[in-house]
Design an enzyme around this catalytic site. Sequence first.
Site, mmCIF file in Angstrom:
data_model
loop_
_atom_site.group_PDB
_atom_site.id
_atom_site.type_symbol
_atom_site.label_atom_id
_atom_site.label_comp_id
_atom_site.label_asym_id
_atom_site.label_seq_id
_atom_site.Cartn_x
_atom_site.Cartn_y
_atom_site.Cartn_z
ATOM 1 N N ASP A 1 0.847 -1.196 0.000
ATOM 2 C CA ASP A 1 0.000 0.000 0.000
ATOM 3 C C ASP A 1 0.882 1.244 0.000
ATOM 4 O O ASP A 1 1.833 1.348 0.767
ATOM 5 C CB ASP A 1 -0.893 -0.022 1.245
ATOM 6 C CG ASP A 1 -1.917 1.088 1.252
ATOM 7 O OD1 ASP A 1 -2.461 1.402 0.177
ATOM 8 O OD2 ASP A 1 -2.196 1.632 2.339
ATOM 9 N N HIS A 2 0.557 2.191 -0.878
ATOM 10 C CA HIS A 2 1.285 3.462 -0.966
ATOM 11 C C HIS A 2 2.781 3.283 -1.192
ATOM 12 O O HIS A 2 3.604 3.915 -0.526
ATOM 13 C CB HIS A 2 1.036 4.319 0.279
ATOM 14 C CG HIS A 2 -0.350 4.865 0.367
ATOM 15 N ND1 HIS A 2 -0.796 5.910 -0.425
ATOM 16 C CD2 HIS A 2 -1.395 4.504 1.140
ATOM 17 C CE1 HIS A 2 -2.066 6.164 -0.139
ATOM 18 N NE2 HIS A 2 -2.454 5.317 0.798
ATOM 19 N N GLU B 1 -3.567 6.290 -7.446
ATOM 20 C CA GLU B 1 -4.417 7.333 -6.843
ATOM 21 C C GLU B 1 -4.356 8.598 -7.670
ATOM 22 O O GLU B 1 -3.287 9.038 -8.095
ATOM 23 C CB GLU B 1 -3.941 7.615 -5.411
ATOM 24 C CG GLU B 1 -4.782 8.640 -4.663
ATOM 25 C CD GLU B 1 -4.368 8.775 -3.201
ATOM 26 O OE1 GLU B 1 -4.520 9.887 -2.646
ATOM 27 O OE2 GLU B 1 -3.888 7.777 -2.608
ATOM 28 N N HIS C 1 -9.640 5.354 0.431
ATOM 29 C CA HIS C 1 -8.570 5.334 1.416
ATOM 30 C C HIS C 1 -8.997 6.161 2.625
ATOM 31 O O HIS C 1 -9.782 7.092 2.512
ATOM 32 C CB HIS C 1 -7.281 5.932 0.822
ATOM 33 C CG HIS C 1 -6.538 5.002 -0.063
ATOM 34 N ND1 HIS C 1 -5.212 4.675 0.140
ATOM 35 C CD2 HIS C 1 -6.929 4.312 -1.161
ATOM 36 C CE1 HIS C 1 -4.811 3.833 -0.797
ATOM 37 N NE2 HIS C 1 -5.840 3.598 -1.607
ATOM 38 N N GLY C 2 -8.444 5.822 3.793
ATOM 39 C CA GLY C 2 -8.757 6.596 4.988
ATOM 40 C C GLY C 2 -10.139 6.296 5.534
ATOM 41 O O GLY C 2 -10.903 7.206 5.861
ATOM 42 N N GLY C 3 -10.475 5.012 5.661
ATOM 43 C CA GLY C 3 -11.804 4.650 6.142
ATOM 44 C C GLY C 3 -11.994 4.839 7.639
ATOM 45 O O GLY C 3 -13.128 4.969 8.105
#
Length: 303
Positions: free
Chosen positions: A83-84, A135, A211-213
């Site tokens: 991720d990222h 993204e 993203h950022g849930g």
Amino acid sequence: MLVTLKEILSESVAKKYAVPALNGHDFFTAQGCLLACEQMNRPLILMFAGDFTFPADFRQDVHLRMLLEMARSAKVPVCVMIDHAGSYELCMRAIHYGCGGVMIDGSTLPFEENVALVGKVVEAAHACGVSVEAEIGHVGGYEGTPDEGIAKPQFYTKPEEAERFANLTGVDALAVAFGSNHGPYQGTPHLDIPRLTEIRDRVGDLPLVLHGGSGLPDEEFSKAVAGGINKVNYISGMMINCADAMREFSNAQMGKRLTSRQMLEVGMESVVSETRHILEVFNTQALTIPISETETVTARRFQ
């Protein structure tokens, strides 16, 4: 069963559900997430951070191999992905180890530079049968500009750019910014669902990622999934809730000598319970297409 990101999301757009992308940073939490998914016969995405070092730190190398083995032996489809990742090289190392997906993050770059970086990763990853997430727009927080836990509209994804980006790069999943934020959210989040709906209309059947849930209430998740989200990254909230459960247990047992096993059992119960809950909230469904009928993937040749 270890699968690719493309495979695990293959039915999510048509059936309007999201697959949870949960914590693969530690073996204990990953176990709890997988146990819940096996109990409910639902797919799972396990992620590890893009700043994961390969292979200089032997312990991290061992952890990733354990994570992949857990996925291979699972009773449900599991995608292990980075991720990222901030570079082409990191993505290639993750592919070498056998991951079924890589998330290359060029979201803070100018549009054309982001396209060039993602396109390079897509070309190499697809040659190995591995899926790519990227993204466009920027979800703030840990991976980017300081925003004090509050999403900034100026970083939201522009629908027309999402469409152009998808067409130029050929990505398998696209993370978009419309009101969420990495890490614990400060204040009350307000997702821009009309923006999400327009993005969904423009990108067709390309899976979209939130993203950022962590910090979003159930009703916001439901709106996001109904609006076109197919993968939800949810890590910080679960780790915090797990730690809170263990802390409460420890405080309640004040004066008693506790073992690590007792503490971990309480934490595991918290992770399993929360995973089962979000599977319901995300409307996550079991895959109906036999994996053997899909393309052969490099990831499974590492078994």
